[in-house]
Design an enzyme around this catalytic site. Structure first.
Site, PDB file in Angstrom:
ATOM      1  N   GLU A 427      73.248  27.101  84.167  1.00 57.96           N
ATOM      2  CA  GLU A 427      72.847  25.876  82.804  1.00 57.96           C
ATOM      3  C   GLU A 427      72.373  25.108  83.028  1.00 57.96           C
ATOM      4  OE1 GLU A 427      72.024  28.920  80.647  1.00 57.96           O
ATOM      5  OE2 GLU A 427      73.426  30.086  81.534  1.00 57.96           O
ATOM      6  N   GLY A 428      71.785  24.685  84.068  1.00 58.44           N
ATOM      7  CA  GLY A 428      71.357  23.409  83.903  1.00 58.44           C
ATOM      8  C   GLY A 428      71.615  22.564  85.033  1.00 58.44           C
TER       9      GLY A 428
END
Length: 578
Positions: A427-428
């Site tokens: 997620e990043g």
């Protein structure tokens, strides 16, 4: 043995987070919450924990275009669904239980600590369902959200592509209108967690794609509901191209998906056209907090396992002992082992406090206590990334406590480390979270969000002015303000050079926030001791806070010097010099 500390979780909920205040005016009381946590505990102990090693060693297989999981996975996931943990956080009008987010996240923590790769399916489905709840039409909610809340359909988020990982402006997946309200979807997606399996009747993919003729870059991205199967059970030309074989989270399938290879993949537009990325940020931000909670849970699981081992494992004698016939003592009696255990505690417990605090912000905003989005937005990259980095450090220490046994598969701590190593990327990445924090969130509305965080910290400092931690934390807040002002100016003048140290800024900011969390934890411990009497559990909170302040928070001074100078050693390094 539980994979988490139940006493600490309850202390964090009721004493640190003030759950009683959040539940005021509702029909949910302490007994109800304890019952929900007991149910999570039962699912964890009966279904999640026992198969951890088995489903780690038997990876999903790509067979005849399908993802085949170990037989033990589906009964465990079915138990999770049957217990209501997908429905838990949804409103009753959508078939949910209407639980406060704080309670929902506490249950999620128990399940993630017990088997993070199984709990991921629920996290993704809840996030996808909430997007449809927020932006879908009434018909879409009836068609797709209702079976997701029931746990019959699972959900995913489909963002990345083989040629465009985090650079979403470069996606090429297309959505062409068919004239009947549907869109023909063609393209390829990569790194899709839960992208294929046989655990549910259907999989609802939320797919970012571009409608021909739309604006260039991210402004032209729209969001589509693309089911694996049509409602009549026929396929929707969503094909599994392959599985990614990961070092951890192995029971969560990770897929390459092709859409429309045979020209017959259809989707529905979710929300307005060309607003897809803005919508998807809701799910991404929820997933980021969920990743942070998962990282914290893995840190907690490693801590509990290594603590139990250290108490039981006899080895060596006191450094001053000269008698070889004297009995060996448990390794927890050795100072360096206590250091390794204390470091784990000092990282895991404030990370949990922050994750729960973020959940309380969601609940407070739902109650109408004002706009808390800016505060939550500032804390989200820290909740995600600090936990992913430093609870991974805790897992490293857990392996060290066990010595040679720690890196064998006879004990779970090496698996916890492998699982957790994915979270600084999920997620990043850690670097992207730093750039988001410094390059975007700190600058929004003239720094209003940053000011909200500083004000919240100072309010607790003022309330704890007699605490041994108040003055050191205030000094760190002042230092962080100076660093932030300096870097914000540099980013505005030259974003490329100004963001060169964004990751270090995230670490520095995160350490200050964790110092704040330790202040909140020790304030609560002091109140409980005054009310109920002192005990070892509460004394341990103060000692772990001292460790964090003396060994960890002091690191921010050196980091601040590097940031104030905006060290250019990495920025100025040339490709050919490597």
């Amino acid at each position: 043995m539980r994979a988490y500390d139940r006493e600490d979780l309850l202390f964090q909920l009721w004493e640190v987070a003030g759950l009683s205040d959040l539940l005021a005016g509702t029909d949910i009381d302490r007994e109800t919450v304890n019952g929900i946590l007991d149910t999570a505990d039962q699912v964890a102990s009966d279904h999640f924990l026992p198969i951890g090693r088995q489903i780690d060693e038997t990876e999903p297989a790509f067979v005849d275009g399908r993802a085949i999981l170990p037989d033990a996975v589906k009964p465990a996931v079915d138990a999770f669904v049957d217990a209501g943990f997908i429905a838990a956080g949804f409103a009753p009008e959508h078939g949910g239980m209407g639980l406060p987010e704080t309670v929902h996240q506490a249950a999620a923590f128990i399940l993630a600590a017990s088997n993070v790769s199984l709990s991921g399916y629920g996290m993704l489905t809840v996030g996808a369902g909430r997007l449809i709840q927020s932006f879908g039409t009434d018909a879409q909610k009836r068609t797709w959200l209702a079976p997701m809340v029931e746990g019959r359909f699972f959900g995913t988020m489909c963002l990345s592509e083989p040629q465009a990982g985090s650079s979403l402006s470069d996606i090429t997946t297309r959505a062409e209108p068919t004239g009947d309200g549907r869109y023909r979807i063609t393209g390829r997606k990569m790194w899709i967690s839960g992208g294929d399996h046989e655990l549910s009747e259907n999989i609802v993919h939320l797919v970012l794609a571009k409608i021909p003729g739309g604006p260039a870059g991210v402004k032209g991205i729209s969001l589509f509901i693309v089911p694996k199967r049509h409602l009549d059970g026929s396929g929707n030309d969503v094909t599994l191209a392959g599985l990614n074989h990961k070092m951890g989270y192995r029971a969560t399938t990770n897929c390459a998906l092709n859409f429309g290879d045979a020209g017959a993949c259809f989707g529905e537009l979710l929300g307005a056209p060309h607003n897809g990325l803005a919508y998807m940020f809701q799910m991404m931000n929820e997933a980021r907090i969920g990743v942070g909670m998962g990282a914290t849970a893995l840190g907690q699981a490693g801590f509990q396992a290594s603590l139990a081992y250290a108490r039981d494992r006899p080895q060596g004698r006191a450094p001053g002992s000269k008698d070889p016939s004297a009995p060996q003592r448990a390794i927890i009696e050795h100072a360096d082992v206590r250091r390794l255990l204390l470091a784990q505690k000092a990282h895991v417990e404030p990370a949990l406090a922050l994750a729960i605090f973020c959940a309380t912000l969601v609940d407070r905003e739902r109650r109408g206590e004002g706009d808390l989005a800016a505060l939550l937005g500032m804390l989200t990259p820290i909740a995600k990334s600090w936990a992913s980095e430093f609870c991974l450090e805790a897992n490293k220490h857990a392996i060290q406590v066990l010595g040679g046994a720690g890196y064998t598969r006879d004990y779970p701590v090496e698996r916890y480390y492998r699982d957790n190593r994915l979270n600084p990327i999920h997620e990043g990445t850690h670097g992207i979270q730093g750039m988001d924090l410094l390059g975007r969130k700190v600058l929004i509305d003239g720094g209003a969000g940053f000011a909200r965080v500083m004000a919240a910290i100072r309010a607790d400092i003022a309330a704890a002015k007699d605490s041994e931690f108040a003055n050191p934390l205030e000094q760190n807040v002042q230092r962080l303000e100076q660093v932030t002002q300096r870097l914000a100016g540099l980013v505005a003048a030259d974003p490329d050079r100004g963001l060169a140290n964004a990751t270090l800024y995230l670490d520095c900011f995160g350490h200050v926030v964790m110092g704040w969390m330790w202040l909140r934890i020790t304030m609560a411990a002091t109140r409980v001791a005054a009310r109920d009497g002192a005990r070892d559990f509460l004394t341990g909170k103060h000692q772990a806070a001292r460790y964090f302040y003396r060994r960890e928070l002091v690191r921010t001074q050196g980091w601040a010097e590097t940031l104030m100078a905006n060290d250019a050693s990495a920025h100025d390094m040339q490709d050919s010099w490597f």
